[in-house]
Design an enzyme around this catalytic site. Structure first.
Site, PDB file in Angstrom:
ATOM      1  N   HIS A  67      78.042  30.284 125.988  1.00  0.00           N
ATOM      2  CA  HIS A  67      77.875  29.752 124.639  1.00  0.00           C
ATOM      3  C   HIS A  67      79.237  29.275 124.128  1.00  0.00           C
ATOM      4  O   HIS A  67      80.246  29.947 124.318  1.00  0.00           O
ATOM      5  CB  HIS A  67      77.317  30.844 123.727  1.00  0.00           C
ATOM      6  CG  HIS A  67      76.724  30.328 122.449  1.00  0.00           C
ATOM      7  ND1 HIS A  67      75.461  29.810 122.385  1.00  0.00           N
ATOM      8  CD2 HIS A  67      77.229  30.259 121.191  1.00  0.00           C
ATOM      9  CE1 HIS A  67      75.198  29.449 121.137  1.00  0.00           C
ATOM     10  NE2 HIS A  67      76.263  29.695 120.397  1.00  0.00           N
TER      11      HIS A  67
ATOM     12  N   ASP B 176      74.019  32.580 128.492  1.00  0.00           N
ATOM     13  CA  ASP B 176      73.980  32.548 127.028  1.00  0.00           C
ATOM     14  C   ASP B 176      72.721  33.260 126.559  1.00  0.00           C
ATOM     15  O   ASP B 176      71.616  32.926 126.995  1.00  0.00           O
ATOM     16  CB  ASP B 176      73.991  31.090 126.559  1.00  0.00           C
ATOM     17  CG  ASP B 176      73.881  30.924 125.056  1.00  0.00           C
ATOM     18  OD1 ASP B 176      73.925  31.935 124.325  1.00  0.00           O
ATOM     19  OD2 ASP B 176      73.756  29.776 124.603  1.00  0.00           O
TER      20      ASP B 176
ATOM     21  N   SER C 253      74.717  24.889 118.390  1.00  0.00           N
ATOM     22  CA  SER C 253      74.400  26.277 118.029  1.00  0.00           C
ATOM     23  C   SER C 253      73.719  26.340 116.661  1.00  0.00           C
ATOM     24  O   SER C 253      72.626  25.806 116.511  1.00  0.00           O
ATOM     25  CB  SER C 253      75.682  27.119 118.091  1.00  0.00           C
ATOM     26  OG  SER C 253      75.392  28.493 118.027  1.00  0.00           O
TER      27      SER C 253
END
Length: 308
Positions: free
Chosen positions: A279, A249, A153
Site C-alpha cells: 500500500h 495490501d 487509497s
C-alpha cells in the site's frame, strides 16, 4: 510471509517494532507524511501551475492545477492518507508526473480532513471541486468537457463516490475513473485484511483507525454507499474504470470486489495488481520502477479516455 519486492523489504525492516497509524496522534501522522514527502524526489516541471480556490459547501477548496502547454483533458485528483492526513503537497510529485505523461491538466484537490472535518466533509468537497472545475474549465483554459477523476487509497474512495454522485445528479459527465488501491467497503470484512494484518507497513488496526476517524460508526454507518461505494444499490451507468492494486495490501480485496461489481453492472473495468507491492507504492517513484510503470499506465489510460 507473502513475497515483497526486494526494494521494499528495507522499509519493512525499518518499520518493524515501530508504532503505526493506530498508535500515534493525528498530528504525528501528519508530520510523518510531511517528512516522507520531503524525502522523495520532486516531480517534473509543467508549463503552468495554478493555485485556485474552488467553491465548496463550507468555503473555498484549495486546488492546485498542473497545466501542460495544450492539455487534452482534465483529471481531478484526490490524495490518499486515510481521510486524516495528506495534502496537495503530498500528492504533488505524482500529479506532476501524470500531467506530463498524459497530456491532461491535473487538478490536485485539498479536501477537508478528519477528525476536524469528518464525513461527509471530504466527499462534499470532492464533488463540489469536481463540479466547479467542470463548470469553470473553459474560463481557466482547461478542457473540462473531457473529464477524468482519480484517487489513491482514501482518495480512491472519494473518486468512486464522486462518480456515483455525478451519475445520480446528472453530471458532470466523467469519461474514466482511476482508482488506486481504493477503500470501497467500510465493513472491513475482506480476507486480505486478515492475510496482511501486520508486517506490511499498513496494518489492519491502521485501516480501522482511518475508518473510525472518518466517522464510520459515529457520523455514518458502514453500509452507506457514500462511504462504501461497493454497496451502492446500482453501479450501472458509471464511467469505465482502471483499478490499480498492490499484492501485499490488506485492502487489496476491495479492488477485486469493486472490479467485479462494475463488470456485473455492464461497466468496462480493468484491474491490474502489481506483484510484491505494498500500500502506497504508487507514490514511490524514484524508489521502485513499478511506481513509475503504474503511473505511466494510468497516464496512458487517461489520455486514451479523453481522445475518444
Amino acid at each position: 510471509m507473502a513475497y515483497v519486492h526486494p526494494r521494499l523489504r528495507p522499509l519493512l525492516e525499518a518499520a518493524r517494532g515501530q508504532p503505526t497509524l493506530a498508535d500515534i496522534s493525528v498530528d504525528q501522522a501528519r508530520a510523518q507524511i510531511t517528512a516522507r514527502t520531503a524525502a522523495r524526489p520532486p516531480g517534473p516541471q509543467v508549463a503552468e501551475v495554478l493555485e485556485l480556490d474552488a467553491l465548496g459547501p463550507r468555503g473555498p477548496i484549495a486546488v492546485r492545477v498542473y497545466r501542460p502547454e495544450q492539455p487534452c483533458g482534465l483529471a481531478v485528483a484526490f490524495h490518499g492518507g486515510g481521510w486524516l492526513m495528506g495534502s496537495r503537497d503530498s500528492f504533488d510529485a505524482t500529479c506532476r508526473n501524470l500531467a506530463v505523461e498524459s497530456g491532461l491538466a491535473v487538478a490536485n484537490v485539498e479536501y477537508r480532513l478528519a477528525p476536524e472535518h469528518p464525513f461527509p466533509a471530504p466527499v462534499e468537497d470532492a464533488f463540489a471541486a469536481t463540479a466547479w472545475l467542470a463548470e469553470r474549465g473553459p474560463s481557466l483554459r482547461l478542457p473540462a468537457e473531457r473529464l477524468v477523476v482519480l484517487g489513491e487509497s482514501a482518495g480512491g474512495n472519494l473518486a468512486a463516490v464522486v462518480c456515483l454522485m455525478a451519475r445520480d445528479r446528472g453530471g458532470p459527465p466523467i469519461r474514466l475513473q482511476v482508482l488506486v488501491y481504493p477503500a470501497v467497503d467500510a465493513r472491513q470484512s475482506c480476507e486480505s485484511l486478515r492475510t496482511f494484518e501486520t508486517g506490511y507497513l499498513q496494518t489492519t488496526r491502521d485501516v480501522a483507525r482511518a475508518w473510525r476517524t472518518y466517522g464510520v460508526g459515529r457520523h455514518v454507518v458502514a453500509e452507506d454507499w457514500r462511504v462504501s461505494p461497493l454497496l451502492a444499490n446500482s453501479h450501472a451507468g458509471l464511467p469505465p474504470a482502471l483499478i490499480i492494486s498492490a499484492e501485499c495490501d490488506g485492502t487489496r480485496d476491495d479492488s477485486d470486489a469493486y472490479t467485479q461489481v462494475l463488470l456485473n453492472s455492464g461497466v468496462p473495468a480493468m484491474h491490474v495488481r502489481y506483484a510484491g507491492m505494498l500500500h502506497t507504492f504508487f507514490g514511490m517513484r524514484g524508489l521502485i520502477d513499478e511506481a513509475a510503470e503504474a503511473q505511466r499506465q494510468v497516464s496512458a489510460a487517461m489520455r486514451a479516455a479523453v481522445m475518444i
